[in-house]
Design a protein around this motif. Structure first.
Motif, PDB file in Angstrom:
ATOM      1  N   PHE A  88      -9.580   3.873  11.766  1.00 55.94           N
ATOM      2  CA  PHE A  88      -9.073   4.710  10.679  1.00 55.94           C
ATOM      3  C   PHE A  88     -10.049   4.701   9.509  1.00 55.94           C
ATOM      4  CE2 PHE A  88      -6.520   5.783   6.975  1.00 55.94           C
ATOM      5  CZ  PHE A  88      -5.786   6.862   7.434  1.00 55.94           C
ATOM      6  N   LEU A  89     -10.568   3.537   9.175  1.00 53.35           N
ATOM      7  CA  LEU A  89     -11.543   3.438   8.093  1.00 53.35           C
ATOM      8  C   LEU A  89     -12.808   4.204   8.440  1.00 53.35           C
ATOM      9  CD1 LEU A  89     -12.488   2.282   5.401  1.00 53.35           C
ATOM     10  CD2 LEU A  89     -13.145   0.190   6.609  1.00 53.35           C
ATOM     11  N   CYS A  90     -13.296   4.062   9.669  1.00 50.00           N
ATOM     12  CA  CYS A  90     -14.494   4.791  10.103  1.00 50.00           C
ATOM     13  C   CYS A  90     -14.291   6.296   9.960  1.00 50.00           C
ATOM     14  CB  CYS A  90     -14.828   4.443  11.558  1.00 50.00           C
ATOM     15  SG  CYS A  90     -15.376   2.757  11.822  1.00 50.00           S
ATOM     16  N   ILE A 226      -6.941  11.274  -2.810  1.00 49.04           N
ATOM     17  CA  ILE A 226      -6.581  10.617  -1.551  1.00 49.04           C
ATOM     18  C   ILE A 226      -7.743  10.681  -0.569  1.00 49.04           C
ATOM     19  CG2 ILE A 226      -5.062  10.765   0.470  1.00 49.04           C
ATOM     20  CD1 ILE A 226      -2.860  11.729  -1.439  1.00 49.04           C
ATOM     21  N   GLN A 227      -8.409  11.814  -0.510  1.00 46.54           N
ATOM     22  CA  GLN A 227      -9.554  11.942   0.377  1.00 46.54           C
ATOM     23  C   GLN A 227     -10.610  10.888   0.077  1.00 46.54           C
ATOM     24  OE1 GLN A 227     -10.735  15.944  -0.414  1.00 46.54           O
ATOM     25  NE2 GLN A 227      -9.163  16.866   0.888  1.00 46.54           N
ATOM     26  N   GLU A 228     -10.896  10.704  -1.193  1.00 46.34           N
ATOM     27  CA  GLU A 228     -11.953   9.772  -1.582  1.00 46.34           C
ATOM     28  C   GLU A 228     -11.519   8.321  -1.462  1.00 46.34           C
ATOM     29  OE1 GLU A 228     -15.059   8.988  -5.305  1.00 46.34           O
ATOM     30  OE2 GLU A 228     -13.494  10.524  -5.460  1.00 46.34           O
ATOM     31  N   HIS A 229     -10.206   8.050  -1.639  1.00 42.72           N
ATOM     32  CA  HIS A 229      -9.725   6.671  -1.674  1.00 42.72           C
ATOM     33  C   HIS A 229      -8.818   6.348  -0.480  1.00 42.72           C
ATOM     34  CE1 HIS A 229     -10.755   7.627  -5.884  1.00 42.72           C
ATOM     35  NE2 HIS A 229     -11.088   6.356  -5.967  1.00 42.72           N
ATOM     36  N   MET A 230      -9.044   7.039   0.633  1.00 43.85           N
ATOM     37  CA  MET A 230      -8.194   6.808   1.803  1.00 43.85           C
ATOM     38  C   MET A 230      -8.268   5.364   2.280  1.00 43.85           C
ATOM     39  SD  MET A 230      -6.012   8.272   3.809  1.00 43.85           S
ATOM     40  CE  MET A 230      -6.216  10.024   4.121  1.00 43.85           C
ATOM     41  N   ALA A 231      -9.443   4.755   2.205  1.00 45.05           N
ATOM     42  CA  ALA A 231      -9.579   3.361   2.644  1.00 45.05           C
ATOM     43  C   ALA A 231      -8.733   2.433   1.777  1.00 45.05           C
ATOM     44  CB  ALA A 231     -11.047   2.938   2.593  1.00 45.05           C
ATOM     45  N   LEU A 232      -8.673   2.695   0.477  1.00 45.52           N
ATOM     46  CA  LEU A 232      -7.855   1.887  -0.427  1.00 45.52           C
ATOM     47  C   LEU A 232      -6.373   2.063  -0.111  1.00 45.52           C
ATOM     48  CD1 LEU A 232      -7.562   0.074  -2.949  1.00 45.52           C
ATOM     49  CD2 LEU A 232      -7.592   2.171  -4.332  1.00 45.52           C
ATOM     50  N   LEU A 233      -5.962   3.291   0.153  1.00 47.34           N
ATOM     51  CA  LEU A 233      -4.571   3.556   0.488  1.00 47.34           C
ATOM     52  C   LEU A 233      -4.197   2.869   1.798  1.00 47.34           C
ATOM     53  CD1 LEU A 233      -1.989   5.017  -0.294  1.00 47.34           C
ATOM     54  CD2 LEU A 233      -2.864   7.079   0.810  1.00 47.34           C
ATOM     55  N   TRP A 234      -5.102   2.931   2.773  1.00 53.08           N
ATOM     56  CA  TRP A 234      -4.870   2.238   4.047  1.00 53.08           C
ATOM     57  C   TRP A 234      -4.688   0.744   3.809  1.00 53.08           C
ATOM     58  CZ3 TRP A 234      -7.563  -1.768   6.272  1.00 53.08           C
ATOM     59  CH2 TRP A 234      -7.247  -2.085   7.587  1.00 53.08           C
ATOM     60  N   PRO A 570      -6.213  -1.029  14.954  1.00 51.25           N
ATOM     61  CA  PRO A 570      -6.612  -2.233  14.221  1.00 51.25           C
ATOM     62  C   PRO A 570      -5.821  -3.474  14.618  1.00 51.25           C
ATOM     63  CG  PRO A 570      -6.522  -0.375  12.726  1.00 51.25           C
ATOM     64  CD  PRO A 570      -5.961   0.108  14.042  1.00 51.25           C
ATOM     65  N   SER A 571      -4.666  -3.302  15.271  1.00 50.86           N
ATOM     66  CA  SER A 571      -3.884  -4.461  15.701  1.00 50.86           C
ATOM     67  C   SER A 571      -4.471  -5.116  16.952  1.00 50.86           C
ATOM     68  CB  SER A 571      -2.439  -4.042  15.973  1.00 50.86           C
ATOM     69  OG  SER A 571      -2.386  -3.091  17.014  1.00 50.86           O
ATOM     70  N   PHE A 572      -5.507  -4.499  17.562  1.00 52.53           N
ATOM     71  CA  PHE A 572      -6.170  -5.130  18.713  1.00 52.53           C
ATOM     72  C   PHE A 572      -7.035  -6.262  18.172  1.00 52.53           C
ATOM     73  CE2 PHE A 572      -9.703  -5.690  21.643  1.00 52.53           C
ATOM     74  CZ  PHE A 572      -9.039  -5.827  22.857  1.00 52.53           C
ATOM     75  N   ASP A 573      -6.595  -7.492  18.387  1.00 57.50           N
ATOM     76  CA  ASP A 573      -7.264  -8.644  17.789  1.00 57.50           C
ATOM     77  C   ASP A 573      -7.254  -9.792  18.779  1.00 57.50           C
ATOM     78  OD1 ASP A 573      -8.494 -10.347  16.061  1.00 57.50           O
ATOM     79  OD2 ASP A 573      -6.725 -10.735  14.839  1.00 57.50           O
ATOM     80  N   PRO A 574      -8.125  -9.750  19.809  1.00 54.36           N
ATOM     81  CA  PRO A 574      -8.114 -10.811  20.820  1.00 54.36           C
ATOM     82  C   PRO A 574      -8.441 -12.172  20.217  1.00 54.36           C
ATOM     83  CG  PRO A 574     -10.076  -9.428  21.047  1.00 54.36           C
ATOM     84  CD  PRO A 574      -9.172  -8.744  20.071  1.00 54.36           C
ATOM     85  N   TYR A 575      -7.819 -13.185  20.793  1.00 55.38           N
ATOM     86  CA  TYR A 575      -8.014 -14.558  20.346  1.00 55.38           C
ATOM     87  C   TYR A 575      -9.211 -15.104  21.134  1.00 55.38           C
ATOM     88  CZ  TYR A 575      -6.600 -19.350  19.099  1.00 55.38           C
ATOM     89  OH  TYR A 575      -6.556 -20.625  18.614  1.00 55.38           O
TER      90      TYR A 575
END
Length: 661
Positions: A88-90, A226-234, A570-575
Motif C-alpha cells: 500500500f505504501l509503495c 490525502i493524496q500527498e499524505h496517504m502514507a501518514l493516514l495509513w 502487510p500482515s504477512f510477517d513470517p517468523y
C-alpha cells in the motif's frame, strides 16, 4: 480471399461489419466504441485475465519511467518501501509521483506515449483518473465486482467496484481506504486496500474525519492533502487497529474471574472420566500442543446433548496436576466452582482472583497520540462475554453472539445511551449511531458466512428494526480464509502448532494458483521483494550455498510461498527464527538409511501443504538434473529442506487474496 485470412477476421458489433485483427487492435475502445461483452475487448470482464496482463504492462512501464527520473532521495524512499513489503505504501508513493504530482501529465506533453499500443494508451487514460477513495461495499454483483459507494463522494450513485479477489471475499458494509480509477464497467481497484475498522457507534465517515482533523488535514482541497499524505493516514489506521485490539484484550483480561486448584497426579484420570460424562462439559478428544485440555462449561440448564448450540459459562483448563476455571460473570463463576468442587476429586485451592494482568498487558494500552485521537478508543462496543458454542463435527466454534440472540432488539445497548435498538430507530439523535453499530455486526456476520460457511444473515433483524437503507443481499457462503487486518502484535509469537490458515491446496485451486504465479511477471517481481527476507535468513544460516544454489532456492521459495500467498498484505510477517529452527531440526533428524525419495515425501507432508511442497521441490530436483556442477550434489538435500522450511512457515501466516493490481 484465403481460408486462413477469413478465419482471422472479426465481427465488430460496434461498426456493424467485419474488420481485421489489426483494425480491431488499433481502434478498440478509442476510435471504436466497443461493447462491454465483446470477446476481443480486453476491458470486458469476461476477459479479466487479459485485462490484468495489460494493466500490469502499463504499470511496469510507468514505474520504469518514474525510476529513471526520481532523485536519489526519492529513490531511497521507494526502495525502503519495497524492502518493507508494504504494498500500500509503495503504491501510494507511485501514485503521488506519477498521477498527482504531474509526472504522467508531463510525459504526455512530451509525447512519451506516442509509440505505445492502442490498448496501452486506453489503459493509461483510465489510470489518469486515479484517486483515493473510501469505498463501502453494499452487495456482490458477480464474480468480478461489488456494488459500492465512495463515502467521500456522497452525492454520486453506487458503482461497480471491479476486483475479482475482493468480490470473492468482501463483506457487506466493509469499508476500505483504496485507490480507484475508471473502467468501462465501473471503477477499478488499483493496488492494495486498507480495511477501516468498525468503531462502535461512529459512521466510517465520522471516524475518518476525526483522524484527518487530528493529522492536520485542511478543511478545503482535502483530496489533494490525502493524496500527498496517504502514507501518514495509513500509519494512523494501523495504529488505531493496534490500539483497539489492545483495549479489547485489556478489557477482556480485566473482567475474567479465575480460580486454580491442585490435585494429585493419580487423580487426573478420574477427573477426566467424570468431566467426559458430565452433561454440561464438552471434553475434547485431544489436548492442546502444550499438554493442556480445554473443556468449555455450559450454563446451567443447557446440556450438550440437547441440541447443536449452547451458551458457555466458562472454561475449564486441565493439566497434569492443576485445574483452573475462568468466567466473566459472578453467577457463572460461582456455578462453575460449585460444579468442580462437587466432582469428589481431592482439590487444593491454589489461587483465586480477578483480572490479574501482567505488566505488558497494561503497557499495550499505550498508543501514539500524534496519530490517533484518544477519544476514539472510548467508542468501541463492550465485548459480550456470552458465547455461542457449536458442537457440529465435534468442533468448538465461538461466535459473536449479541446480534444472534432474539432479545437483542429489546435489550438496552451501552452505545445507544442505554436505550434499546428498537427505541433508537425512531430517535433521530440515535438512529445513525444504531446504523453504525449494525454495520459492524453485518461485517461480522458476513465474515462468518465467507470464512466458515455459516448460513447467518442479519437482514430479518434489520427489516424488523426498519433499517431498510442497509438491507442488501448477503454474499454467498464460502470457506475462504480472511485475515487481512488481523496483524499479530510485534513480538507476539505465532503458535508453532497452529494449523495452516487455509485448507490444503490441491486440484484445480492449486493449478490456478500455480498458473497465476508462473504467468504474471509483475506478480513475480512483487513476491520476490516481499519474500527476500526469508531467503536472507536461510542464507545467513547456510552461507555455503553458491550463487547458483541461492538463485535456485529463491526461485523455488518464491514459487512455493507465492502459490500459498499470491497477494500477501502487510500482515504477512513470517517468523524467521522459527523457520530456521525447523530447517536445522530436519537436517539433523531422521534415519540415515532413509532414501531421498522417502525423506522428501515425509518432508513435504510435514510442511502442512504437501502438494505445494512437491511442486516447489520439483523445481529444485529438475534444476539439479539440468545444471549438474552448478548445483552441487551435497547441497541438494539442504536446498530441499530450506524451501520446505519456508513453505512450512508460510502455512502459519494469514492468507490475503486481494488483487493488488
Amino acid at each position: 480471399m484465403g481460408e486462413a485470412k477469413r478465419k482471422k477476421q472479426r465481427d465488430c458489433p460496434a461498426l456493424g461489419g467485419i474488420i481485421t485483427p489489426e483494425e480491431c487492435g488499433r481502434g478498440r475502445n478509442s476510435s471504436i466504441a466497443c461493447p462491454a461483452d465483446c470477446p476481443h475487448n480486453p476491458f470486458a470482464l469476461v476477459n479479466y485475465e487479459s485485462f490484468l496482463d495489460l494493466e500490469g504492462k502499463v504499470a511496469i512501464r510507468l514505474s520504469r519511467m518514474l525510476g529513471d527520473e526520481l532523485p536519489l532521495a526519492r529513490q531511497r524512499e521507494m526502495l525502503k518501501a519495497l524492502e518493507s513489503g508494504d504494498l500500500f505504501l509503495c503504491h501510494s508513493i507511485h501514485c503521488w509521483h506519477v498521477h498527482w504530482e504531474g509526472g504522467c501529465e508531463r510525459w504526455m506533453a512530451e509525447g512519451r506515449f506516442e509509440d505505445w499500443k492502442n490498448d496501452e494508451r486506453v489503459m493509461l487514460d483510465h489510470m489518469t483518473s486515479m484517486r483515493p477513495a473510501l469505498v463501502e461495499f453494499q452487495q456482490q454483483l458477480d464474480e468480478w465486482s461489488w456494488q459500492a459507494v465512495d463515502l467521500w463522494r456522497p452525492g454520486e450513485p453506487p458503482f461497480a467496484a471491479i476486483d475479482r479477489s475482493s468480490s470473492a471475499r468482501a463483506c457487506r458494509q466493509e469499508v476500505v481506504l483504496c485507490f480507484l480509477h475508471s473502467h468501462p464497467a465501473g471503477m477499478r481497484f488499483s493496488g492494495t486496500a486498507v480495511s477501516i475498522p468498525a468503531v462502535g457507534d461512529l459512521m466510517p465517515t465520522e471516524l475518518m474525519e476525526r483522524l484527518l482533523c487530528h493529522l492536520g488535514a485542511p478543511g478545503e482541497d482535502r483530496e489533494r492533502w490525502i493524496q500527498e499524505h496517504m502514507a501518514l493516514l495509513w500509519e494512523a489506521i494501523q495504529e488505531l487497529k493496534r490500539a483497539l485490539r489492545a483495549r479489547q484484550r485489556y478489557a477482556t483480561h480485566r473482567a475474567v474471574l479465575h480460580a486454580t486448584y491442585r490435585f494429585p497426579q493419580p487423580a487426573l484420570k478420574s477427573l477426566l472420566d467424570l468431566l467426559a460424562v458430565h452433561p454440561r462439559v464438552y471434553l475434547p478428544a485431544e489436548e492442546r500442543a502444550d499438554g493442556i485440555i480445554e473443556a468449555p462449561l455450559l450454563v446451567e440448564g443447557e446440556e450438550k446433548c440437547c441440541g447443536d448450540h449452547g451458551s458457555i459459562a466458562g472454561m475449564i483448563l486441565i493439566a497434569a496436576e492443576h485445574l483452573s476455571f475462568s468466567s466473566f460473570t459472578e453467577e457463572h463463576y460461582a456455578s462453575g466452582l460449585a460444579l468442580i468442587e462437587s466432582l469428589g476429586i481431592p482439590l487444593e485451592l491454589h489461587d483465586k482472583g480477578k483480572g490479574d494482568l501482567p505488566e505488558q498487558s497494561a503497557k499495550s494500552l499505550e498508543y501514539d497520540r500524534d496519530l490517533i485521537p484518544g477519544d476514539l478508543l472510548d467508542r468501541i462496543e463492550p465485548f459480550d462475554f456470552r458465547q455461542v458454542i457449536d458442537y457440529s463435527d465435534a468442533k468448538v466454534s465461538l461466535l459473536p453472539p449479541g446480534w444472534l440472540r432474539p432479545e437483542f432488539p429489546d435489550t438496552p445497548h451501552p452505545l445507544l445511551d442505554r436505550t434499546t435498538p428498537r427505541e433508537a430507530v425512531g430517535n433521530p439523535a440515535l438512529r445513525q449511531r444504531l446504523i453504525a453499530v449494525m454495520k459492524g455486526h453485518l461485517r461480522q456476520c458476513d465474515t462468518l458466512r465467507r470464512t466458515e460457511g455459516k448460513d447467518l444473515d442479519l437482514n430479518p433483524l434489520l427489516e424488523e428494526l426498519g433499517l431498510h437503507e442497509i438491507v442488501f443481499a448477503p454474499p454467498p457462503l464460502g470457506l475462504h480464509d480472511r485475515d487481512s487486518d488481523q496483524d499479530h502484535d510485534d513480538g507476539e509469537d505465532l503458535s508453532l502448532d497452529a494449523p495452516p490458515p487455509q485448507p490444503r491446496l490441491s486440484g484445480s485451486e492449486l493449478e490456478q494458483r500455480i498458473a497465476m504465479v508462473h504467468s504474471d511477471k509483475e506478480l513475480w517481481m512483487r513476491l520476490s521483494v516481499i519474500f527476500a527476507p526469508m531467503l536472507d535468513e536461510l542464507i545467513e544460516i547456510e552461507p555455503a550455498f553458491n550463487s547458483d544454489e541461492q538463485d535456485l532456492l529463491f526461485s523455488a521459495l518464491v514459487f512455493g510461498v507465492g502459490v500459498m500467498h499470491p497477494h500477501p498484505s502487510p500482515s504477512f510477517d513470517p517468523y524467521l527464527a522459527r523457520m530456521s529452527e525447523w530447517y536445522l531440526a530436519r537436517l539433523t533428524e531422521g534415519d540415515p538409511d532413509e532414501s531421498l525419495d522417502a525423506f522428501l515425501q515425509r518432508l513435504a507432508e510435514e510442511t502442512l501443504q504437501p502438494a505445494v511442497a512437491v511442486v516447489a521441490l520439483s523445481v529444485i530436483l529438475t534444476a539439479f538434473k539440468q545444471r549438474r556442477g552448478k548445483i552441487r550434489t551435497k547441497r541438494r538435500e539442504q536446498l530441499c529442506v530450506a524451501v520446505c522450511a519456508a513453505i512450512w512457515e508460510a502455512a502459519h501466516c494469514p492468507v490475503e487474496l486481494t488483487d493488488p493490481e
